[in-house]
Design an enzyme around this catalytic site. Structure first.
Site, PDB file in Angstrom:
ATOM      1  N   LEU A   1       0.951  -1.098   0.160  1.00  0.00           N
ATOM      2  CA  LEU A   1       0.036   0.065  -0.248  1.00  0.00           C
ATOM      3  C   LEU A   1       0.827   1.197  -0.179  1.00  0.00           C
ATOM      4  O   LEU A   1       2.029   1.238   0.613  1.00  0.00           O
ATOM      5  CB  LEU A   1      -1.091  -0.186   1.102  1.00  0.00           C
ATOM      6  CG  LEU A   1      -0.407   0.020   2.571  1.00  0.00           C
ATOM      7  CD1 LEU A   1      -0.078   1.324   3.082  1.00  0.00           C
ATOM      8  CD2 LEU A   1      -1.677  -0.767   3.532  1.00  0.00           C
TER       9      LEU A   1
ATOM     10  N   GLY B   1      12.564  15.643  -9.149  1.00  0.00           N
ATOM     11  CA  GLY B   1      12.273  16.346  -8.334  1.00  0.00           C
ATOM     12  C   GLY B   1      13.082  16.368  -7.170  1.00  0.00           C
ATOM     13  O   GLY B   1      14.273  15.820  -7.174  1.00  0.00           O
TER      14      GLY B   1
ATOM     15  N   CYS C   1       9.152   4.241   3.986  1.00  0.00           N
ATOM     16  CA  CYS C   1       9.422   2.899   3.381  1.00  0.00           C
ATOM     17  C   CYS C   1      10.635   3.140   2.398  1.00  0.00           C
ATOM     18  O   CYS C   1      11.502   2.306   2.665  1.00  0.00           O
ATOM     19  CB  CYS C   1       8.163   2.475   2.728  1.00  0.00           C
ATOM     20  SG  CYS C   1       7.032   2.046   3.466  1.00  0.00           S
TER      21      CYS C   1
END
Ligand code: UDX
Length: 439
Positions: free
Chosen positions: A155, A258, A265
């Protein structure tokens, strides 16, 4: 089929997983030692910002399927699958992951395990951890515990519940058919919808997660390395990413250049993989990840260098940093490029004014030395430079012509999201990472 599941550890991963399991129709006991956390969850607050999660948490509590406890009790004996979702943060003073919370989780669980219970780890762990936990479970239970499985979670913060319920794939690392079958039953509604269910051994399942995150980090640092070349050659890294991304073998996702990656994580997972590979005697295989990490961190220096070049010195300058969270739609400031840039410019003698739509309470708590401003219009007051460091929608939508009170119209677009022409028309000097802009 309705199963009884427990979810041990109710941080980002666990809270989301508990809600997802209940939404699938299972009876869920969430376990977390802190009473204050339980109270918060019970009142429908996960304790972190995740769009839609608190609402779904309330729905699932109301359904009667989702309950919370501070510790296991007799009801844990009737659980079909115990999911372990505790954190595995980076160890202090080392690249390796701290797996101690896993050991305490199984120590507390062991008295309630039988030979038919299934324990499925979801935490991100160094490959080989499940094998060690199996040995530990034998010690703790007094029998060869047969059903330890590994079921990594992929996730992303900001889309956590959606990612849990509709992942690209499910991975089940198992040592026998019983664990496999139980995990198939847990995820049956998702498998029926066609989500791939990949069965592997324990080590592969553990490594899938580390490998996926290493690949994602590599993609971002790859384009940021190209950005470094673009900056000295007059090329444009964003256009480069678009052009190479049309090649399906490369793909255009995770190629936004960027200020780089952060969060709880990717940074720690690539470091833990390097540490584990070193332990296994194959450190060279992922030695390149050290460069991936370095490229990523150099992007933060680049912003500070651009500011210094433009302003001459940072001493006594006032600089507005737009964003503190490591990415939009999150209040997570762990290893955040935006926050680190704020701290770096402050160390260089400037005053950093930090704005973020939701992450400021965390910044105030962890970094009281930083000035924060909740009101976006106010935040521009008297500043010598602006750095867009996290691409929140409200920064993308800023109307530069309406910005008032700024001392020096100079902005660095650290995420390549601004309409440069519009900002220039409003009188701003604009610089961005990975390209040369004529002002
Ligand atoms: C990541 C993985 O995506 C997820 O599968 C895993 O389970 C946990 O780690 P997350 O940390 O929530 O998820 O964030 P992600 O969306 O992956 O972004 C990570 C960082 O990379 C952010 O700081 C983001 O700004 C940055 N990023 C992402 C880029 O700099 N460029 C990109 O093209 C994409």
């Amino acid at each position: 089929m309705t199963l009884n599941v427990s979810v041990i550890g109710l941080g980002y991963l666990g809270a989301t997983h508990a809600v997802a399991m209940s939404k699938l129709g299972h009876n869920v006991i969430g376990i977390e030692p802190f009473q204050s956390k339980i109270d918060s969850l019970q009142s429908g607050h996960a304790g972190f910002f995740e769009p839609g999660l608190d609402e779904e948490l309330k729905n699932q509590i109301a359904s009667g399927r989702l309950t919370f406890k501070t510790a296991h009790d007799e009801s844990s004996r009737n659980v079909d699958v115990h999911f372990i979702c505790v954190g595995t943060p980076q160890l202090n003073g080392s690249l390796a992951a701290d797996t101690s919370y896993l050991y305490s989780a199984i120590r507390d669980l062991a008295p309630f395990l039988t030979e038919t219970s299934v324990v499925a780890g979801k935490s991100t762990v160094p490959v080989g951890t499940a094998a060690l936990l199996t040995k530990e479970l034998k010690e703790l239970t007094g029998f060869e515990f047969p059903n330890l499985a590994w079921n990594p979670e992929f996730l992303r913060e900001g889309t956590a519940l959606e990612d849990s319920l509709n992942p690209d794939r499910l991975v089940a690392g198992v040592t026998n058919k019983i664990s496999e079958q139980k995990l198939r039953e847990v995820f049956a509604p998702m498998i029926e919808r066609g989500i791939p269910f990949i069965v592997t051994d324990l080590a592969t399942a553990e490594l899938v997660k580390s490998a996926a995150n290493a690949f994602l980090a590599t993609k971002i640092s790859f384009i940021n390395a190209m950005a470094e070349i673009a900056e000295v050659s007059g090329a444009d890294a964003s256009q480069l990413a678009e052009a190479i991304g049309y090649d399906e073998r490369i793909g255009n996702k995770f190629l936004r250049n960027g200020v780089g990656f952060g969060g709880g994580c990717l940074p720690k997972d690539i470091r833990a993989l390097m540490a584990r590979a070193e332990e296994l005697g194959v450190g060279e295989s992922v030695a390149y990840l050290k460069e991936i990490d370095k490229i990523n961190l150099r992007r933060r220096d680049r912003v500070v260098n651009l500011l210094t070049e433009e302003l001459g010195t940072l001493a006594n300058k006032k600089i507005l940093i737009l964003g503190a969270a490591f990415k939009p739609d999150s209040d997570d400031i762990r290893d955040s490029p935006a926050l680190e840039i704020s701290l770096m410019i402050q160390r260089a003698g400037a005053e950093a004014i930090v704005h973020d739509p939701i992450a400021l309470p965390g910044v105030n708590k962890k970094h009281p030395e930083l000035s924060t401003e909740q009101d976006l219009a106010e935040a521009f007051n008297g500043v010598d430079a602006v750095v867009l460091a996290t691409e929140w929608q409200e920064y993308r939508k800023l109307e530069p012509a309406t910005i008032a009170g700024i001392a020096n119209k100079f902005i660095i677009d650290g995420r390549n999201v601004l309409d440069v022409a519009k900002w220039q028309q409003a009188g701003f000097k604009v610089l961005a990472l990975g390209k040369t802009i004529t002002n």
